[in-house]
Design a protein around this motif. Sequence first.
Motif: not given
Length: 272
Positions: A66-90
Amino acid sequence: MSETVRPLASVWSEDLELILAAAIAAGDTALGYFRKTFDVRWKNEGRSPVSEADLAANDILKGRLLGARPDYGWLSEETDDDESRLSRESVFVVDPIDGTRAFISGRDLWCVSVALVHRGQPVAAVLYAPALGEVFQATRDGEALKNGATIAVRALEPQGTLKVAMAEDLVGKLAPAYRKKVVRVPHVPSLAYRLAMIADGRIDGTIVKKNSHDWDLAAADLILARAGGVLCGLDRVPLSYNRPIVTHGFLGAASRPALPALLAASRLLEPH
């Protein structure tokens, strides 16, 4: 790992280089904890372990990616889910250690799984198994590689036996004629690595029980596809990622020629 494996030229080469370097950094950090004393706690009401190494690897991946691609979303087993990922193309879809139970018990069948998912489909993927010294990688428009060499699924032998990884309780539910051809592969604790074993031709297929997650599958799905295999539901519907619900039903995976028989033999596992 002292140096990265250079990916082939691709539309997604820059993203692949990024996730490759991040996965190797995270995996090498996790390897520093392996077979040593570290903290372990339980999540999901005590059903799933998470180790100090999982969290350290997750921090490295999140910071680098995310430091390199701050406009990308994030989904990880070890991070609380952030539904903002659903609005990201990548979206980066990550499992810092796939096979945590194996890691904790000192078994070497675990890996770092990182995929870039674009519009619901993986387009760049890396699996890094540091205890084995193995790096798998692929892009949507390139080859699947293992330690820099092209890999492919095993050719189907019409009269031969099939090496299929599945839970022991599923064997009896397979169609009898198919069951006679199958040699059951012992449990592989990392689902992502199990799919990679199909991609590099060590086994022919697998049946995946319900409730696997995007982070278990996305990277290995692409690597398998580029090696000539398929991962899909028992209804043959391809998987889609970065949805509101990130779990999946029963799945089958195999080379393209071997898949129809696997899915047909699995018809009793769940209603269609």
